[in-house]
Design an enzyme around this catalytic site. Structure first.
Site, PDB file in Angstrom:
ATOM      1  N   HIS A  59     -26.425   3.069  15.775  1.00 45.99           N
ATOM      2  CA  HIS A  59     -27.612   3.076  16.275  1.00 45.99           C
ATOM      3  C   HIS A  59     -28.678   3.008  14.831  1.00 45.99           C
ATOM      4  O   HIS A  59     -29.279   4.140  14.376  1.00 45.99           O
ATOM      5  CB  HIS A  59     -28.045   4.570  16.899  1.00 45.99           C
ATOM      6  CG  HIS A  59     -27.549   4.591  18.059  1.00 45.99           C
ATOM      7  ND1 HIS A  59     -26.276   5.062  18.269  1.00 45.99           N
ATOM      8  CD2 HIS A  59     -27.894   4.374  19.494  1.00 45.99           C
ATOM      9  CE1 HIS A  59     -25.731   5.069  19.556  1.00 45.99           C
ATOM     10  NE2 HIS A  59     -26.666   4.605  20.321  1.00 45.99           N
ATOM     11  N   HIS A  99     -28.197  10.398  18.321  1.00 47.62           N
ATOM     12  CA  HIS A  99     -27.718   9.110  18.095  1.00 47.62           C
ATOM     13  C   HIS A  99     -28.231   8.615  16.735  1.00 47.62           C
ATOM     14  O   HIS A  99     -27.667   7.681  16.130  1.00 47.62           O
ATOM     15  CB  HIS A  99     -27.806   8.246  19.092  1.00 47.62           C
ATOM     16  CG  HIS A  99     -29.317   8.255  19.862  1.00 47.62           C
ATOM     17  ND1 HIS A  99     -29.835   9.170  20.551  1.00 47.62           N
ATOM     18  CD2 HIS A  99     -30.327   7.250  19.471  1.00 47.62           C
ATOM     19  CE1 HIS A  99     -30.965   8.806  20.807  1.00 47.62           C
ATOM     20  NE2 HIS A  99     -31.495   7.771  20.181  1.00 47.62           N
ATOM     21  N   PRO A 150     -25.866  14.866  23.563  1.00 46.13           N
ATOM     22  CA  PRO A 150     -26.471  14.870  24.909  1.00 46.13           C
ATOM     23  C   PRO A 150     -27.954  15.044  24.782  1.00 46.13           C
ATOM     24  O   PRO A 150     -28.149  16.341  24.278  1.00 46.13           O
ATOM     25  CB  PRO A 150     -25.588  15.923  25.485  1.00 46.13           C
ATOM     26  CG  PRO A 150     -24.425  16.080  24.478  1.00 46.13           C
ATOM     27  CD  PRO A 150     -24.939  15.950  23.228  1.00 46.13           C
ATOM     28  N   LEU A 151     -28.726  14.166  25.354  1.00 47.37           N
ATOM     29  CA  LEU A 151     -30.366  14.347  24.999  1.00 47.37           C
ATOM     30  C   LEU A 151     -30.902  15.692  25.697  1.00 47.37           C
ATOM     31  O   LEU A 151     -30.614  15.987  26.685  1.00 47.37           O
ATOM     32  CB  LEU A 151     -30.715  13.049  25.478  1.00 47.37           C
ATOM     33  CG  LEU A 151     -30.272  11.875  24.547  1.00 47.37           C
ATOM     34  CD1 LEU A 151     -30.546  10.458  25.198  1.00 47.37           C
ATOM     35  CD2 LEU A 151     -30.829  11.962  23.309  1.00 47.37           C
ATOM     36  N   ASP A 190     -37.923   9.680  22.932  1.00 49.29           N
ATOM     37  CA  ASP A 190     -38.317   9.484  24.201  1.00 49.29           C
ATOM     38  C   ASP A 190     -37.671  10.475  25.144  1.00 49.29           C
ATOM     39  O   ASP A 190     -37.898  11.132  26.224  1.00 49.29           O
ATOM     40  CB  ASP A 190     -38.704   8.157  24.850  1.00 49.29           C
ATOM     41  CG  ASP A 190     -39.403   7.456  23.896  1.00 49.29           C
ATOM     42  OD1 ASP A 190     -40.476   7.497  23.999  1.00 49.29           O
ATOM     43  OD2 ASP A 190     -38.821   6.602  23.199  1.00 49.29           O
ATOM     44  N   HIS A 295     -31.806  -0.565  19.310  1.00 46.85           N
ATOM     45  CA  HIS A 295     -31.268   1.004  19.496  1.00 46.85           C
ATOM     46  C   HIS A 295     -30.097   1.186  19.301  1.00 46.85           C
ATOM     47  O   HIS A 295     -29.810   2.179  18.210  1.00 46.85           O
ATOM     48  CB  HIS A 295     -31.655   1.257  20.864  1.00 46.85           C
ATOM     49  CG  HIS A 295     -31.312   2.619  21.424  1.00 46.85           C
ATOM     50  ND1 HIS A 295     -31.847   3.633  21.250  1.00 46.85           N
ATOM     51  CD2 HIS A 295     -30.154   2.768  21.887  1.00 46.85           C
ATOM     52  CE1 HIS A 295     -31.448   4.765  21.650  1.00 46.85           C
ATOM     53  NE2 HIS A 295     -30.079   4.154  22.076  1.00 46.85           N
ATOM     54  N   GLU A 448     -32.123  27.979  34.161  1.00 44.97           N
ATOM     55  CA  GLU A 448     -30.646  28.208  33.900  1.00 44.97           C
ATOM     56  C   GLU A 448     -30.094  27.399  32.569  1.00 44.97           C
ATOM     57  O   GLU A 448     -29.745  27.821  31.645  1.00 44.97           O
ATOM     58  CB  GLU A 448     -29.641  27.985  34.965  1.00 44.97           C
ATOM     59  CG  GLU A 448     -29.952  28.813  36.157  1.00 44.97           C
ATOM     60  CD  GLU A 448     -30.860  28.532  37.177  1.00 44.97           C
ATOM     61  OE1 GLU A 448     -31.338  27.408  36.912  1.00 44.97           O
ATOM     62  OE2 GLU A 448     -31.380  29.139  38.007  1.00 44.97           O
ATOM     63  N   HIS A 512     -25.044  28.102  47.618  1.00 46.02           N
ATOM     64  CA  HIS A 512     -24.834  29.229  46.667  1.00 46.02           C
ATOM     65  C   HIS A 512     -23.445  29.733  46.513  1.00 46.02           C
ATOM     66  O   HIS A 512     -23.291  30.628  45.712  1.00 46.02           O
ATOM     67  CB  HIS A 512     -25.759  30.422  46.714  1.00 46.02           C
ATOM     68  CG  HIS A 512     -27.207  30.349  46.784  1.00 46.02           C
ATOM     69  ND1 HIS A 512     -28.036  29.070  47.220  1.00 46.02           N
ATOM     70  CD2 HIS A 512     -28.173  30.971  46.098  1.00 46.02           C
ATOM     71  CE1 HIS A 512     -29.084  29.342  47.029  1.00 46.02           C
ATOM     72  NE2 HIS A 512     -29.273  30.214  46.454  1.00 46.02           N
TER      73      HIS A 512
END
Lengths: 724, 724
Positions: A59, A99, A150-151, A190, A295, A448, A512
């Site tokens: 990247h 990244h 993981p964004l 972003d 990117h 959570e 639930h």
């Protein structure tokens, strides 16, 4: 460059240059830069282009666009020591847009982190097995505070780091002794501002007034799919302000080093967390500048050559770092060591003036709990039936009260999860009047995911300094799962106290009631999913989780009261994952496994099978598969006796998946449907967990098992549903 | 009551009364209400109190506080037909704060939904097995549009419903024929504005300019833990405006029916989605008013009696609904039928004027795909090695292009997931110039969770009218999991196209490499997790997913190229979950299972074992456990032959958990660690998936298996890690 009078710093600081529109902006060239800075930026970008081109991957664009931010941070603003990377009072830098890791790796190399040699840097995207430059930053390596990728996780971790610092500062700092004075810097793209966990983190950090946190937004308006305005047209500055953040905008983020330095410095003096909206150009100055293709792929040999020509570099040479660039960063290790030296000198004075505080600090710095912590756990419990969520409170309350390491939070379920304690104080910004930063009970709100991600940040601040505890209904740990996973992946000790863990939770119904969720957590690497059956086992569960200093754990408890299986259950048994509750002579008819809230049902079924049907039944409690897997093979065989031809049946109100390894059959929930809204006892009955129903089906299975030896290799689900 | 001139309605409408502070506000009593309205509100609240007190459970406070909102909606604003509840052009109401379900159940009863008898209403929290009043609203029941409960899901579903309506309106409406003109109403509490998925939904809906969506915020400032300001102090109105929403504030939401009606009506004429910030008091007029204890428990017999006295009701009588209250709602079924009648009349005209459109509409209204849809799927594929993500594109592209039912989205991975097609148009608000509402390709941004939740809303709009498809990397379906579960739970057909599904995805490393995630989706009820091994199997996977009209599915594909196993793989085999690739005479030495991206490795290993080691090896492809479980026992036994004493070994680069049911051993990933950042082939090699390594270990296992028959009941993990 930032305009405005920066000496006039206050909580309302807001310096805006240009507009937040998505219009073009012109790169200013070398304006305002020293010759050395100009060369550093150009060298950095060429180097990034070379590193990605080498193996034709990675990247490049983001890292190239962010170069000036890096120079401002690592050269001028951050306090850190490349040669003492774990110095505890260092500023923390989190690359939430993980990244773009080459951005961080390259600055770690240039600023003198010893592990990050030039050879290592050049291993990015190679097949080198011992590389320190994986595709996303990993906590195991020097200079990396948290693993990101993981964004949205990184910004939430940064919130946790900032809370850790606030907590320590509130507890340990004294007039003249700012033992804890680090600042948290977080880079986002972003995506981190689109992901739900990032948005939870922003709202929560604003509420918590974490003014030791600065988030820098690499606002290049480009994502994988193209321009951001394909999917996002919000006014981000206004949104951040509404969330309680100080906002600064930098219009020429690719080159305006001085403006960035001023903005970053200003953010250290804000009363609020600061969001610096830095306008950049992805792949700046290349032929793919401002384009989505910059990117996630190497920019191509032609584009690399053109960039070199534009910047006056020799297109035929790769990996060139001029001596002037090395010189630019040369002083940093020494500067860092001076910081460490000063801090240690201050701490030595502090130890003389505040010996008790210093001792506590030093112990926690070493990651230790007081040696007698186990003695705080009750040795016995009231004999009355008790929900294991309440047992959790009985076990953990005294620990939480006494041990400052525990930072305990809940996702808006304080009355339900029993994780509070008598003298608790809320962790809150003092100005709200609802607590202070010395508090160790955290109201995360109905968030959570960020609860778990912030807890990872708390744990990552310094090994063992904090043991974060989260709490919610078990089902909502599906919301938190991406962050729970990141905790396990990073070997962070975070303990998740999950209640309402079976259909016994009742009326809230199928949304639930967990059916499949345990399969995820039982399979997750480096993780303990522990489901105790009564108070004694709950004690064992907490002990196991607390002793697992390099794993994350989830303690899974019932909403409803469970009988105390006193004399049968053993906390030491929990430590082994599974153990024999009731033994039988060598030749048994059945090994019956009970788990968690259904353990007592298994014991009752076994009694019925013995007394009414004359079977010889062994019972086994099986709170944790992962701990059991860690036992020696002989122990495992002795517990189950499956290999001797004894049929093994497990009773658990989840899908059976995962029990096939240990049992021949399961009294379990079907996977053809979800649960049902009924009062707890009725829900159990509806799904065939009444003792009579289980006895009948298990008897049938035992007979089948003995009559059809060739079928013993098949796993049988003994399900029953009321209305089908 | 709303002040301002509501006739002057435009996109900038914003009527603010009072402040957004958390200060007290006074209940205005009956000011501005008709006598009937006043009685309805009081009756409603007393009834809610009685219904919760009856079984001493439930969530009374929110429903009581929201009464006036309900009257405004069901009596004055919403278009719906209680006696034709599935009328397609009805307004949709979503209760995102689903725990306040009595609010909706009671209005369904009062407005004349036939199933919701008074007896049924009184079954809330009873042990009645056929109750229509579960603890959270469930889609199976009349008048319920989506199942809610897990917070933040409902508002995201509402966004999907609004997009469905926009899409249909754009496609089918013609001048004079507003066939599609429904409005979406969504009720939220504090929690839905805290949960990440709710925040993603807000940002996304604002971008999409969904002015057919009105969100009503029951702003009672109370959560389980106490006042909201323990955890949230943001300026919600400013935040919503920054996200592109129209904001209206109602200061006296417990009583101001007229103001609410005006605000709701105004929202129908906004150019933006509308957020109505309705200040209410939880448990209004009771002794627990404004208190957290009013949230999730019956308010107590004394409090119920006091409320009745305050409102002039007889404290000794329960479940009283005065005739005047029944009369107040009496006209609604008839009004609804008139709406349906008018709509049908218009549609009859439409059918005459636009017969082709009407036919398409009618077919989709019936939930049907064109009968020849399978013929659109290629019957053969290029022979070159192809990533199954690319195969997915080859299979699905023609379907997406031809069939208007498919609404296809991606979480910012369009270039990676191959879910686009040549003539695709983006679903976008037309004013942005990036697409229009007739587009069927959705750029969700980096918002996996809302992608799945919005897709549930699209699917829930009308059965079969849409088949939503989502796409991202498989690992990020952990972010989306709570919504994926809700789709399965509601029997909604949503197809999730997940790529990069093994360590073969390579350099992105452990954060992106799934190990444990398949265990979750293989265990999830009413769900198909399908992992095809080549293009032919990918065709089978899509066919299975499309035929499962009442299930959700996930098609799990590789980043890397896989050889075409032409002549071995069969799309019809996929439909059965597992099937024999290469058969052997009765007495085989080994059944070798291959799965997905590792299927080709299993085939190569089998060849080696046959040619170099003389073993008789059967190979089985096993793309879907759930489909296999649906096959007759004899088929299952014939495929595996486990019961004949043949050892069965599975090859899959995930944790082995879940394969114990079918195999005796697994060449798999360890659960002691996560993956590793290496180029894909190198990652496979590192974790022992080179053919030589697998052959050695499998040979060893087969020998062990035959030498130790008593150990055959134990499951063996054949793992290998490069650096350990």
């Amino acid at each position: 460059m930032v305009s405005g009078i920066l000496s006039n710093i206050n909580s309302e600081l807001e310096v805006v240059v240009g507009k937040s529109s998505q219009g073009d902006w012109k790169v200013k060239g070398t304006k305002g830069l020293t010759a050395a800075e100009d060369l550093v930026l150009k060298t950095f970008r060429v180097l990034i282009a070379d590193l990605c081109q080498q193996f034709n991957g990675g990247h490049p664009g983001g890292a190239m666009g962010m170069a000036a931010i890096g120079v401002a941070l690592w050269k001028y603003v951050m306090n850190y020591a490349p040669h003492t990377p774990d110095w505890i009072n260092r500023d923390r830098f989190v690359l939430s847009n993980g990244h773009t890791c080459l951005f961080q790796y390259t600055f770690l190399h240039l600023t003198g982190y010893k592990d990050m040699t030039f050879e290592q840097l050049k291993s990015y995207h190679s097949d080198r097995v011992d590389a320190l430059c994986p595709g996303h930053p990993e906590i195991e390596h020097q200079g990396i505070e948290v693993t990101t990728g993981p964004l949205g996780q990184g910004i939430a971790n940064a919130v946790g780091l900032a809370m850790a610092s606030k907590s320590l500062a509130a507890k340990f700092n004294r007039p003249g002794f700012d033992i804890v004075s680090d600042h948290i810097w977080c880079m986002v793209g972003d995506a981190c501002l689109q992901e739900g966990v990032g948005l939870e983190a922003i709202s929560f950090a604003g509420h918590m007034r974490l003014n030791n946190l600065t988030v820098m937004y690499d606002n290049n308006q480009i994502t994988c799919d193209g321009p951001v305005n394909l999917t996002n047209t919000e006014d981000i500055n206004a949104k951040m302000r509404a969330c309680g953040w100080n906002v600064i905008e930098i219009s020429d983020g690719c080159w305006d080093v001085l403006g960035l330095v001023e903005a970053l410095e200003a953010s250290k003096h804000s009363a609020l967390p600061t969001f610096i909206n830095v306008h950049t150009v992805i792949g700046v100055d290349t032929s793919v500048a401002g384009n989505a293709v910059a990117h996630g792929a190497a920019i191509g040999t032609d584009a690399v050559a053109s960039l070199k020509q534009l910047y006056g570099f020799d297109p035929d040479r790769r990996f060139v770092v001029p001596e002037a660039v090395r010189d630019f960063f040369k002083e940093l290790p020494q500067r860092g060591e001076a910081m460490v030296f000063r801090w240690r000198a201050i701490f030595d004075r502090y130890r003389e003036v505040y010996p008790t505080l210093a001792e506590d600090y030093t112990r926690r710095h070493g990651g230790d709990l007081p040696s007698d912590w186990e003695s705080l756990i009750p040795t016995e419990f009231p004999s009355k039936a008790t929900a294991t969520r309440a047992s959790s409170g009985l076990v953990f309350g005294p620990l939480a009260e006494s041990l400052g390491q525990f930072m305990v939070g809940t996702a808006d379920l304080e009355p339900s999860v029993y994780m509070n304690w008598k003298t608790k104080e809320n962790f809150e910004p003092p100005e709200l009047g609802t607590g202070s930063y010395t508090g160790r009970f955290i109201h995360y709100g109905v968030r959570e995911h960020v609860m778990a991600a912030v807890s990872n940040g708390l744990a990552a601040y310094h090994p063992g300094m904090f043991i974060p505890v989260t709490s919610s209904f078990f089902m909502f740990y599906l919301y938190a799962a991406p962050a729970v996973r990141m905790g396990a992946l990073q070997h962070l000790q975070v303990i998740h106290a999950a209640t309402h863990d079976s259909i016994g939770m009742g009326e809230d119904g199928p949304t639930h009631q967990p059916i499949e969720l345990a399969a995820l957590y039982r399979t997750m690497p480096n993780f303990l999913y522990i489901r105790p059956g009564d108070s004694e086992e709950t004690a064992g569960a907490w002990m196991a989780a607390i002793k697992a200093r390099h794993m994350s754990s989830l303690i899974s408890t019932s909403r409803h009261a469970l009988p105390q299986l006193t004399g049968l259950t053993r906390r030491t048994g929990v430590a082994r994952g599974a153990y024999v509750l009731e033994e039988a002579p060598q030749k048994a008819d059945l090994t019956l496994i009970g788990v968690g809230a259904e353990l007592n049902l298994a014991v009752r079924v076994a009694t019925e099978l013995r007394t009414r049907h004359g079977l010889t039944v062994r019972t086994v409690s099986f709170p944790c598969q992962r701990l059991f897997e860690q036992q020696p093979p002989q122990y495992r065989r002795d517990v189950l006796r499956k290999h001797t031809g004894v049929p093994v049946v497990v009773v658990e109100a989840y899908a059976a998946n995962g029990w096939e390894r240990y049992a021949n059959a399961a009294v379990c929930m079907p996977t053809t449907r979800f649960g049902k809204s009924l009062p707890g006892p009725k829900a159990y009955e509806f799904f065939g967990f009444s003792v009579d129903s289980m006895v009948t089906r298990i008897l049938g299975f035992v007979n089948f098992f003995h009559a059809n030896p060739e079928m013993r290799v098949e796993f049988v689900e003994l399900t029953s549903v009321g209305d089908e």
